[in-house]
Design a protein around this motif. Structure first.
Motif, PDB file in Angstrom:
ATOM      1  N   ALA A  81      23.973  19.977 -12.201  1.00 34.22           N
ATOM      2  CA  ALA A  81      22.553  20.024 -11.826  1.00 34.22           C
ATOM      3  C   ALA A  81      22.366  19.341 -10.474  1.00 34.22           C
ATOM      4  N   PRO A  82      22.839  19.971  -9.389  1.00 32.62           N
ATOM      5  CA  PRO A  82      22.813  19.330  -8.066  1.00 32.62           C
ATOM      6  C   PRO A  82      21.401  19.033  -7.567  1.00 32.62           C
ATOM      7  N   LEU A  83      20.447  19.888  -7.876  1.00 36.90           N
ATOM      8  CA  LEU A  83      19.076  19.646  -7.416  1.00 36.90           C
ATOM      9  C   LEU A  83      18.446  18.471  -8.144  1.00 36.90           C
ATOM     10  N   PHE A  84      18.782  18.308  -9.429  1.00 36.34           N
ATOM     11  CA  PHE A  84      18.284  17.163 -10.191  1.00 36.34           C
ATOM     12  C   PHE A  84      18.839  15.865  -9.617  1.00 36.34           C
ATOM     13  N   VAL A  85      20.106  15.875  -9.260  1.00 38.08           N
ATOM     14  CA  VAL A  85      20.736  14.690  -8.663  1.00 38.08           C
ATOM     15  C   VAL A  85      20.023  14.323  -7.365  1.00 38.08           C
ATOM     16  N   THR A  86      19.753  15.336  -6.539  1.00 43.89           N
ATOM     17  CA  THR A  86      19.082  15.100  -5.266  1.00 43.89           C
ATOM     18  C   THR A  86      17.640  14.644  -5.490  1.00 43.89           C
ATOM     19  N   TRP A  87      16.968  15.238  -6.464  1.00 36.46           N
ATOM     20  CA  TRP A  87      15.594  14.862  -6.805  1.00 36.46           C
ATOM     21  C   TRP A  87      15.513  13.400  -7.241  1.00 36.46           C
ATOM     22  N   PHE A  88      16.455  12.966  -8.065  1.00 40.77           N
ATOM     23  CA  PHE A  88      16.467  11.578  -8.523  1.00 40.77           C
ATOM     24  C   PHE A  88      16.697  10.623  -7.361  1.00 40.77           C
ATOM     25  N   GLN A  89      17.512  11.036  -6.400  1.00 40.39           N
ATOM     26  CA  GLN A  89      17.751  10.207  -5.223  1.00 40.39           C
ATOM     27  C   GLN A  89      16.464  10.022  -4.420  1.00 40.39           C
ATOM     28  N   CYS A  90      15.621  11.045  -4.385  1.00 39.35           N
ATOM     29  CA  CYS A  90      14.325  10.924  -3.708  1.00 39.35           C
ATOM     30  C   CYS A  90      13.428   9.928  -4.446  1.00 39.35           C
ATOM     31  N   ILE A  91      13.483   9.935  -5.779  1.00 37.02           N
ATOM     32  CA  ILE A  91      12.695   8.988  -6.571  1.00 37.02           C
ATOM     33  C   ILE A  91      13.134   7.556  -6.275  1.00 37.02           C
ATOM     34  N   VAL A  92      14.442   7.340  -6.188  1.00 31.72           N
ATOM     35  CA  VAL A  92      14.966   6.004  -5.864  1.00 31.72           C
ATOM     36  C   VAL A  92      14.492   5.582  -4.477  1.00 31.72           C
ATOM     37  N   SER A  93      14.514   6.511  -3.538  1.00 34.09           N
ATOM     38  CA  SER A  93      14.081   6.198  -2.172  1.00 34.09           C
ATOM     39  C   SER A  93      12.615   5.789  -2.135  1.00 34.09           C
ATOM     40  N   VAL A  94      11.765   6.512  -2.863  1.00 30.50           N
ATOM     41  CA  VAL A  94      10.343   6.174  -2.912  1.00 30.50           C
ATOM     42  C   VAL A  94      10.150   4.804  -3.553  1.00 30.50           C
ATOM     43  N   THR A  95      10.898   4.531  -4.611  1.00 32.25           N
ATOM     44  CA  THR A  95      10.823   3.225  -5.281  1.00 32.25           C
ATOM     45  C   THR A  95      11.198   2.105  -4.321  1.00 32.25           C
ATOM     46  N   ILE A  96      12.225   2.323  -3.520  1.00 24.87           N
ATOM     47  CA  ILE A  96      12.647   1.322  -2.530  1.00 24.87           C
ATOM     48  C   ILE A  96      11.542   1.089  -1.510  1.00 24.87           C
ATOM     49  N   CYS A  97      10.943   2.175  -1.025  1.00 23.27           N
ATOM     50  CA  CYS A  97       9.879   2.046  -0.027  1.00 23.27           C
ATOM     51  C   CYS A  97       8.689   1.259  -0.573  1.00 23.27           C
ATOM     52  N   ILE A  98       8.282   1.562  -1.808  1.00 22.35           N
ATOM     53  CA  ILE A  98       7.152   0.858  -2.421  1.00 22.35           C
ATOM     54  C   ILE A  98       7.486  -0.614  -2.643  1.00 22.35           C
ATOM     55  N   THR A  99       8.719  -0.869  -3.098  1.00 22.82           N
ATOM     56  CA  THR A  99       9.151  -2.248  -3.344  1.00 22.82           C
ATOM     57  C   THR A  99       9.165  -3.064  -2.049  1.00 22.82           C
ATOM     58  N   LEU A 100       9.705  -2.483  -0.991  1.00 17.47           N
ATOM     59  CA  LEU A 100       9.761  -3.174   0.299  1.00 17.47           C
ATOM     60  C   LEU A 100       8.355  -3.442   0.835  1.00 17.47           C
ATOM     61  N   ARG A 101       7.446  -2.509   0.584  1.00 16.12           N
ATOM     62  CA  ARG A 101       6.065  -2.717   1.018  1.00 16.12           C
ATOM     63  C   ARG A 101       5.444  -3.909   0.285  1.00 16.12           C
ATOM     64  N   LYS A 102       5.701  -4.016  -1.017  1.00 13.69           N
ATOM     65  CA  LYS A 102       5.185  -5.143  -1.794  1.00 13.69           C
ATOM     66  C   LYS A 102       5.787  -6.457  -1.319  1.00 13.69           C
ATOM     67  N   VAL A 103       7.088  -6.436  -1.045  1.00 13.35           N
ATOM     68  CA  VAL A 103       7.770  -7.649  -0.558  1.00 13.35           C
ATOM     69  C   VAL A 103       7.182  -8.079   0.782  1.00 13.35           C
ATOM     70  N   SER A 104       6.879  -7.112   1.637  1.00 17.83           N
ATOM     71  CA  SER A 104       6.305  -7.446   2.947  1.00 17.83           C
ATOM     72  C   SER A 104       4.923  -8.076   2.807  1.00 17.83           C
ATOM     73  N   GLN A 105       4.193  -7.716   1.753  1.00 19.73           N
ATOM     74  CA  GLN A 105       2.879  -8.325   1.507  1.00 19.73           C
ATOM     75  C   GLN A 105       3.016  -9.758   1.004  1.00 19.73           C
ATOM     76  N   TRP A 106       4.073 -10.003   0.240  1.00 20.59           N
ATOM     77  CA  TRP A 106       4.306 -11.353  -0.290  1.00 20.59           C
ATOM     78  C   TRP A 106       4.896 -12.282   0.762  1.00 20.59           C
ATOM     79  N   PHE A 107       5.782 -11.733   1.596  1.00 19.19           N
ATOM     80  CA  PHE A 107       6.473 -12.549   2.606  1.00 19.19           C
ATOM     81  C   PHE A 107       6.313 -11.916   3.994  1.00 19.19           C
TER      82      PHE A 107
END
Length: 332
Positions: free
Chosen positions: A45-71
């Motif tokens: 399921a190559p598209l599912f693998v790629t799709w999940f990688q996009c979800i991880v990327s979005v999670t990282i972006c949101i997390t980094l944004r929260k960290v930037s607000q704290w620090f």
């Protein structure tokens, strides 16, 4: 003296970006190959693998944004919403190319070996010349066109040698060519889209991945991957999700450093850097997977790399000449 120091710092920074891109890109290819083709994962399921990688990327972006607000003293990341109509209108065309690019890259990698992956996607420079003329109206010198012809010859020689060895994947080669085409369009479009997000690589990566999550859903359904994933026997294994998360981390990193390399250099330099990086990747792959290749197979790699290097040099001289002419006209 200050000017010299400034130029030295600039070149050091550019070298660091390119070197980091090489390391992250090579590791991403090997990690994705394991996710897409290894018996340990065994998920078709190559598209599912790629799709999940996009979800991880979005999670990282949101997390980094929260960290930037704290620090805010230690990390500063701009805030932005991908759901704004003006942002959607400006970034979505790039996100469509981004989705197609990462999807075809993984589909190519699934069907071909890491060693051939370089040759399979070696037409990026050729497509870059074509689309630079079609979209931007910029002509290319005859010498550059000759280099592109040699690159095409090297590509066909590589395909021929894969066929002789009995390891040619027509489907994988097709996705490789399509991936090269989409990468060229993406490289050109990035420069045009960055001003819409205030030249912020983080925001662009965030928006691209958010839109890609949505775009991938119908593609996965059309490919019938929902049934494959539902019946996957390792779906509850921590190892599987750990491997998928690592793949997502690398997917985010390569997306960021690809855009950053284009930003600090140019689409042309990025494509040439990618070609040179792929040569080192090919050597590593043949060693890692203990593959023996024929003399003509290696010649195809050398031909593509040499022609790409000559192309880069000729383009550099052409651009330098154009700059001098424009400078002289401005003085007059």
């Amino acid at each position: 003296m200050n000017l010299e120091k400034g130029l030295a710092s600039k070149y050091i920074y550019i070298t660091f970006v390119i070197a980091t891109y090489w390391i992250v890109s090579i590791l991403t290819v090997f990690v994705n190959k394991a996710l897409l083709s290894s018996k340990a994962v065994d998920l078709d399921a190559p598209l599912f693998v790629t799709w999940f990688q996009c979800i991880v990327s979005v999670t990282i972006c949101i997390t980094l944004r929260k960290v930037s607000q704290w620090f805010p003293r230690y990390i500063e990341i701009a805030d932005g919403s991908p759901f704004r109509k003006d942002i959607l209108k400006k970034v979505l065309p790039l996100s469509l190319l981004f989705t197609g690019m990462i999807a075809t890259n993984n589909l190519c990698l699934k069907h071909v070996g890491v060693a051939f992956y370089y040759v399979g996607r070696s037409l990026t420079t050729v497509f870059n010349v074509v689309f630079t003329y079609i979209l931007l109206g910029q002509k290319t010198s005859f010498k550059c066109i000759i280099c592109c012809a040699v690159i095409i010859a090297g590509f066909w020689l590589g395909v021929d040698q894969e066929q002789v060895a009995g390891s040619l994947s027509v489907l994988g080669t097709f996705f490789g060519v399509l991936g090269s085409l989409l990468l060229s369009l993406y490289s050109i479009r990035v420069k045009q889209t960055l001003p819409a997000v205030n030249d912020d690589i983080w925001l662009l990566s965030y928006y691209n991945n958010v839109y890609s999550i949505v775009i991938f859903i119908p593609l996965m359904l059309i490919n019938g991957e929902q049934t494959i994933v539902y019946n996957y026997d390792k779906l509850e294994h921590p190892f599987f999700w750990g491997a998928m998360t690592i793949g997502g981390l690398f997917g985010f990193a390569i997306g960021y450093f690809t855009a950053l390399q284009i930003k600090v250099t140019s689409p042309l330099t990025h494509n040439v850097s990618g070609t040179a990086k792929a040569c080192a990747q090919t050597v590593l792959a043949t060693y890692w997977f203990n593959e023996e290749k024929s003399f003509l197979w290696w010649m195809s790699n050398i031909v593509v790399l040499t022609a790409s290097a000559f192309y880069a040099r000729i383009r550099q001289l052409d651009l330098s000449k154009e700059y001098k002419i424009e400078t002289q006209q401005f003085k007059v």
